[in-house]
Design a protein around this motif. Structure first.
Motif, PDB file in Angstrom:
ATOM      1  N   THR A 489       0.844  -1.193   0.000  1.00 33.25           N
ATOM      2  CA  THR A 489       0.000   0.000   0.000  1.00 33.25           C
ATOM      3  C   THR A 489       0.873   1.235   0.000  1.00 33.25           C
ATOM      4  N   GLY A 490       0.382   2.291  -0.627  1.00 35.84           N
ATOM      5  CA  GLY A 490       1.089   3.560  -0.686  1.00 35.84           C
ATOM      6  C   GLY A 490       0.208   4.687  -0.192  1.00 35.84           C
ATOM      7  N   ALA A 491       0.744   5.906  -0.329  1.00 37.44           N
ATOM      8  CA  ALA A 491       0.001   7.082   0.148  1.00 37.44           C
ATOM      9  C   ALA A 491      -0.945   7.613  -0.906  1.00 37.44           C
ATOM     10  N   GLY A 492      -0.989   6.966  -2.088  1.00 36.17           N
ATOM     11  CA  GLY A 492      -1.815   7.477  -3.170  1.00 36.17           C
ATOM     12  C   GLY A 492      -3.252   6.994  -3.082  1.00 36.17           C
ATOM     13  N   GLY A 493      -3.911   6.907  -4.282  1.00 42.45           N
ATOM     14  CA  GLY A 493      -5.306   6.516  -4.325  1.00 42.45           C
ATOM     15  C   GLY A 493      -5.459   5.008  -4.467  1.00 42.45           C
ATOM     16  N   ARG A 494      -6.440   4.594  -5.239  1.00 38.53           N
ATOM     17  CA  ARG A 494      -6.732   3.188  -5.381  1.00 38.53           C
ATOM     18  C   ARG A 494      -5.617   2.481  -6.145  1.00 38.53           C
ATOM     19  N   GLN A 495      -5.384   1.205  -5.783  1.00 39.73           N
ATOM     20  CA  GLN A 495      -4.360   0.413  -6.433  1.00 39.73           C
ATOM     21  C   GLN A 495      -5.011  -0.735  -7.188  1.00 39.73           C
ATOM     22  N   THR A 496      -4.468  -1.024  -8.374  1.00 39.86           N
ATOM     23  CA  THR A 496      -4.937  -2.153  -9.164  1.00 39.86           C
ATOM     24  C   THR A 496      -4.254  -3.412  -8.662  1.00 39.86           C
ATOM     25  N   VAL A 497      -5.040  -4.397  -8.251  1.00 42.57           N
ATOM     26  CA  VAL A 497      -4.491  -5.645  -7.727  1.00 42.57           C
ATOM     27  C   VAL A 497      -4.260  -6.638  -8.863  1.00 42.57           C
ATOM     28  N   THR A 498      -5.285  -6.887  -9.686  1.00 39.47           N
ATOM     29  CA  THR A 498      -5.167  -7.822 -10.813  1.00 39.47           C
ATOM     30  C   THR A 498      -6.348  -7.611 -11.738  1.00 39.47           C
ATOM     31  N   ARG A 499      -6.228  -8.199 -12.913  1.00 37.07           N
ATOM     32  CA  ARG A 499      -7.322  -8.210 -13.885  1.00 37.07           C
ATOM     33  C   ARG A 499      -7.648  -9.661 -14.213  1.00 37.07           C
ATOM     34  N   LEU A 500      -8.899 -10.017 -14.016  1.00 42.79           N
ATOM     35  CA  LEU A 500      -9.324 -11.395 -14.253  1.00 42.79           C
ATOM     36  C   LEU A 500      -9.470 -11.639 -15.749  1.00 42.79           C
ATOM     37  N   VAL A 501      -9.000 -12.797 -16.174  1.00 37.36           N
ATOM     38  CA  VAL A 501      -9.090 -13.194 -17.586  1.00 37.36           C
ATOM     39  C   VAL A 501     -10.092 -14.335 -17.658  1.00 37.36           C
ATOM     40  N   CYS A 502     -11.292 -14.025 -18.152  1.00 34.19           N
ATOM     41  CA  CYS A 502     -12.373 -15.006 -18.229  1.00 34.19           C
ATOM     42  C   CYS A 502     -12.950 -14.989 -19.639  1.00 34.19           C
TER      43      CYS A 502
END
Length: 709
Positions: A489-502
């Protein structure tokens, strides 16, 4: 596993290939070195080239006298315009481009095909230079867009002067000149010159062709003189004009041509008129000789002379005037010719009578249905999807001028509509192959504009069959189904964790479990981590449910995500990438089937009627009980027991139990049927309500026994 570094941006036009050197070694073995090549191909992006995309924009200079609706600039892909579209080779350039004008403070118009047109009324003819700017946004079918500008400089008009070659003419014509004969012709120099007669306005003796300048007489000339004042002007510059004087002198002759009534023959006949019918009979007289010496002949196009003939002074139909044949299309419905009436003797004297015959169409034939009208559509078709087209035919002119309508209208039993002009059938309601596999539609074909009388129309009914194609619903397939992820985690905004491939159709994603604190959020197939005040490292196990096409039964797949979250202040090994580890676990597939019961309409109606009859029977029983002597006796006994006994006591020997305000806790006022209730310890003599569960029960005040009601 080689992954793309977080935040990395690839540009195929700057670097289209990367070479990675990989080293691997096992204990007790030599180190192995191999190279790994990554090729970057151009993506589908839209780019506007200069000068269209520059700050100044594309500059166009045009004269103020340019014609209205003239194209000035065309935004095209490729080398023809200022817009280029980059796409992966060898795919063709996208053609589904949309052009939108961002500013509306300009009289210029922009079409859907990217054409910049002159205003409908043209430009103002002023001496100063006019400036207009159009800011255009271009979007392709992928949603990519770019913008540019077009600057139009309107220069003052430079129309050449309009000048008559002969400003004054003296024309002599013989007396008795037939109507519509060319008297003379005026000519003027300039661009797009038009001609008009200024005087005399009344009576109107002459007419002029505005393009050629030919002057004709409207009626037969007599011995007189006339002076015409003719003006020539430019279409682009109406203020640029010239005037000429035409003196017409009518000379008398020693002979007179035959005179005919009417001087101009105008007829209107239906296409079904039979050959030999008379359209017009001329009444011609010869002022010098005998009327019997007059000869009548037709002059004009072959199409007229082949359809009509002269039998003496009578104009008759020579053959059929069918307008529905292919040969009649180029001829049209208005035929013109001239009847020449010639008198004998020397010199020959003749009179010309112009003839105009209008042939009106007649609605003769009934529309015909197509040979085959069977269509197939998948049951997953959405609103507005085209099913097929009913191609009806009609032999009347104009060909195939039909209107289409659907018998019975559109509704749940008929979830389709039809385009009244094209006959194209569209889906307007839900489809279910399990409920109904085939629809039989009745389409009415009605012809239009085939007769002079608009009310004379023919129609026919066509049977159309629409079969539903069942679509098998399969659960979405996601790769991988179990992932282990680690983020810092950082001091910024939202973080992208992953993108699901379906893989699947119309997929939707929801977090089914593990997000009780709301730290994660899904946007489409992208999992985001919301910033918070996490103080120490934590591990979250999320279950993401992926739903397929919204059909019955619903099918879904669950993806398990193990996310290790480390605060930015916690010392962790240096890492700038998001680690993705695929756990070697058995595939986890969760399939949930929702069963829904939709009762038919008849069942709902029967249930409603049964409930109404039951309420009516209960009301009748209560009314008869209140009015009968036995019912009144029961009421009286009940009232006496209430006055003689304490509330909460049981009325013995009666059929009612009174639950009143007794000494028990929670006792309420309530009456309940009682029919000799007893227990092994004796009869119950009280009624109360349990304060925890809210249920009523009977009790024996002596033994303490209870019985739930």
């Amino acid at each position: 596993q080689v992954t793309l570094r977080a935040g990395a941006e690839l540009d195929a036009y700057q670097a289209n290939q990367y070479t990675l050197t990989l080293w691997a070694a096992c204990p007790g073995e030599e180190e192995v070195e191999e190279q790994f090549f990554v090729r970057v191909t151009p993506g589908q992006a839209l780019h506007c080239d200069t000068p269209f995309a520059s700050v100044e924009g594309a500059v166009i200079q045009v004269s103020a006298d340019v014609a209205p609706q003239t194209p000035l600039y065309h935004v095209l892909p490729g080398s023809l315009g200022e817009l280029t579209v980059r796409a992966p080779s060898p795919l063709p350039l996208p053609v589904a481009l949309q052009f939108r004008l961002q500013n509306h403070d300009t009289p210029l118009t922009l079409t859907r095909r990217g054409l910049v047109l002159v205003p409908d009324n043209g430009f103002d003819h002023i001496k100063e230079t006019q400036m207009f700017r159009l800011e255009i946004e271009v979007t392709d079918h992928h949603g990519h867009n770019c913008s540019g500008a077009v600057r139009v400089e309107v220069l003052p008009s430079r129309c050449p002067n309009v000048t008559f070659l002969e400003p004054q003419q003296n024309v002599s014509v013989p007396e008795g000149t037939s109507p519509l004969e060319v008297i003379t012709q005026v000519q003027a120099t300039g661009e797009n010159v038009r001609y008009a007669i200024l005087t005399p306005v009344s009576p109107a003796l002459f007419t002029i062709d505005e393009r050629t300048g030919k002057i004709r007489n409207i009626r037969q000339l007599e011995v007189a003189n006339a002076q015409l004042r003719v003006q020539a002007f430019s279409v682009q510059c109406p203020d640029n004009y010239a005037t000429a004087i035409i003196n017409i002198i009518v000379n008398s002759t020693n002979w007179q041509a035959p005179s005919c009534v009417p001087a101009i023959s105008v007829s209107q006949v239906p296409e079904t008129v039979s050959p030999g019918s008379t359209l017009e009979t001329l009444m011609c007289t010869d002022p010098i000789g005998a009327d019997g010496d007059l000869r009548y002949a037709l002059e004009g196009p072959l199409a007229f002379r082949s359809r009509f003939c002269m039998e003496g002074p009578r104009l008759q139909v020579n053959t059929t005037l069918d307008c529905d044949s292919e040969a009649a299309d180029p001829v049209g419905f208005q035929l013109t010719a001239t009847i020449v009436v010639t008198a004998g003797g020397q010199p020959l004297r003749s009179t010309r009578v112009p003839v105009l015959v209008t042939v009106t169409p007649v609605n003769e034939f009934t529309p015909a249905c197509p040979r085959s009208a069977t269509f197939t559509v998948p049951e997953t078709a959405t609103f507005g999807i085209a099913v097929g087209r009913v191609a009806g035919t009609d032999r009347d002119y104009p060909r195939n001028s039909l209107e289409y309508s659907l018998e019975g209208g559109t509704g749940p039993a008929q979830p389709f509509s039809i385009d009244t002009r094209t006959g194209e059938i569209h889906v307007v309601g839900p489809l279910d192959a399990q409920r109904q596999k085939r629809y039989r539609l009745t389409v009415r074909l009605t012809d239009t504009h085939n007769d002079l009388n608009p009310a004379k129309r023919w129609s026919c009914l066509c049977n159309v069959t629409v079969s539903l194609q069942a679509v098998l619903d399969q659960a979405p397939v996601c790769t991988p189904e179990v992932q282990e992820l680690q983020i810092t985690t950082g001091a910024g905004g939202r973080q992208t964790v992953t993108r699901l491939v379906c893989q699947g159709t119309m997929l939707t994603y929801t977090i089914a479990g593990g997000n009780e604190e709301g730290r994660f959020q899904l946007e489409g197939n992208t999992l985001l981590y919301l910033p918070d005040d996490l103080a120490e490292s934590r591990t979250f196990v999320l279950l993401v449910e992926v739903w397929g096409h919204p059909s019955v039964p619903h099918r879904s797949t669950v993806v398990a995500l193990v996310v290790h979250v480390t605060p930015w202040s916690t010392p962790v090994p240096p890492s700038t990438t998001t680690q993705h580890t695929t756990l070697q676990k058995e595939p986890l597939v969760v399939t949930r089937t929702e069963v829904a019961w939709h009762p038919p309409a008849w069942f709902v109606a029967v249930l409603t009627i049964s409930a109404a009859l039951l309420l009516a029977i209960l009301g009748c029983v209560a009314r008869s009980l209140l009015h009968s002597e036995q019912g009144q006796g029961l009421i009286a006994a009940f009232c006496s027991s209430c006055s003689n006994r304490d509330p909460g006591k049981l009325v013995l020997g009666k059929r009612w139990v009174l639950c009143g305000q007794g000494s028990g806790k929670g006792i309420g006022r309530r009456s309940a049927p009682f029919s000799g209730l007893s227990s092994a310890q004796g009869q119950f003599d009280g009624c109360a309500q349990d304060p925890c569960t809210g249920r009523d029960y009977l009790f024996n005040s002596v033994t303490g026994a209870r019985r739930w009601i």
